[in-house]
Design a protein around this motif. Structure first.
Motif, PDB file in Angstrom:
ATOM      1  N   UNK A   4      -5.385  -6.756   2.268  1.00  0.00           N
ATOM      2  CA  UNK A   4      -5.098  -6.918   3.691  1.00  0.00           C
ATOM      3  C   UNK A   4      -4.884  -5.579   4.378  1.00  0.00           C
ATOM      4  N   UNK A   5      -4.593  -4.556   3.591  1.00  0.00           N
ATOM      5  CA  UNK A   5      -4.310  -3.232   4.137  1.00  0.00           C
ATOM      6  C   UNK A   5      -5.398  -2.278   3.676  1.00  0.00           C
ATOM      7  N   UNK A   6      -5.982  -1.562   4.616  1.00  0.00           N
ATOM      8  CA  UNK A   6      -6.962  -0.546   4.269  1.00  0.00           C
ATOM      9  C   UNK A   6      -6.219   0.727   3.875  1.00  0.00           C
ATOM     10  N   UNK A   7      -6.554   1.265   2.714  1.00  0.00           N
ATOM     11  CA  UNK A   7      -5.851   2.432   2.184  1.00  0.00           C
ATOM     12  C   UNK A   7      -5.914   3.621   3.133  1.00  0.00           C
ATOM     13  N   UNK A   8      -7.076   3.893   3.704  1.00  0.00           N
ATOM     14  CA  UNK A   8      -7.208   5.037   4.608  1.00  0.00           C
ATOM     15  C   UNK A   8      -6.411   4.825   5.896  1.00  0.00           C
ATOM     16  N   UNK A   9      -6.359   3.579   6.385  1.00  0.00           N
ATOM     17  CA  UNK A   9      -5.528   3.282   7.561  1.00  0.00           C
ATOM     18  C   UNK A   9      -4.055   3.506   7.243  1.00  0.00           C
ATOM     19  N   UNK A  10      -3.638   3.066   6.064  1.00  0.00           N
ATOM     20  CA  UNK A  10      -2.244   3.247   5.650  1.00  0.00           C
ATOM     21  C   UNK A  10      -1.921   4.728   5.504  1.00  0.00           C
ATOM     22  N   UNK A  11      -2.829   5.481   4.918  1.00  0.00           N
ATOM     23  CA  UNK A  11      -2.602   6.921   4.761  1.00  0.00           C
ATOM     24  C   UNK A  11      -2.479   7.600   6.122  1.00  0.00           C
TER      25      UNK A  11
END
Length: 84
Positions: A4-11
């Motif tokens: 549900x969470x994009x890693x690059x968005x979270x970073x």
């Protein structure tokens, strides 16, 4: 099933909140980004480049905070502060 969470968005969000709020703890990143600590470490495992990068940002803030507090203490005329 996809995440549900994009890693690059979270970073990107983590970098933004670290810099904007001068964060020093992973728990604060998690709270501000809306992820659990378990999820944080799943996306950024200890030893990974992303983990190291985010940790370095936190450490830079920790160092800045320590320097600022020591300067305040050194410049203070408050006897109680000097005794501490």
């Amino acid at each position: 099933m996809g995440s549900l969470i994009d890693k690059e968005d979270l970073k990107s969000k983590a970098i933004e909140v670290i810099n904007k709020n001068k964060l020093i703890f992973v728990e604060d990143i998690c709270a501000m980004c809306g992820v659990s600590k378990d999820s944080y470490y799943k996306y950024f495992p200890v030893g990974s480049d992303d983990f190291d990068y985010l940790s370095n940002l936190l450490n830079e803030n920790k160092i800045s905070l320590k320097v600022a507090l020591r300067k305040k203490w050194f410049d203070s005329d408050n006897a109680t502060t000097q005794m501490a």
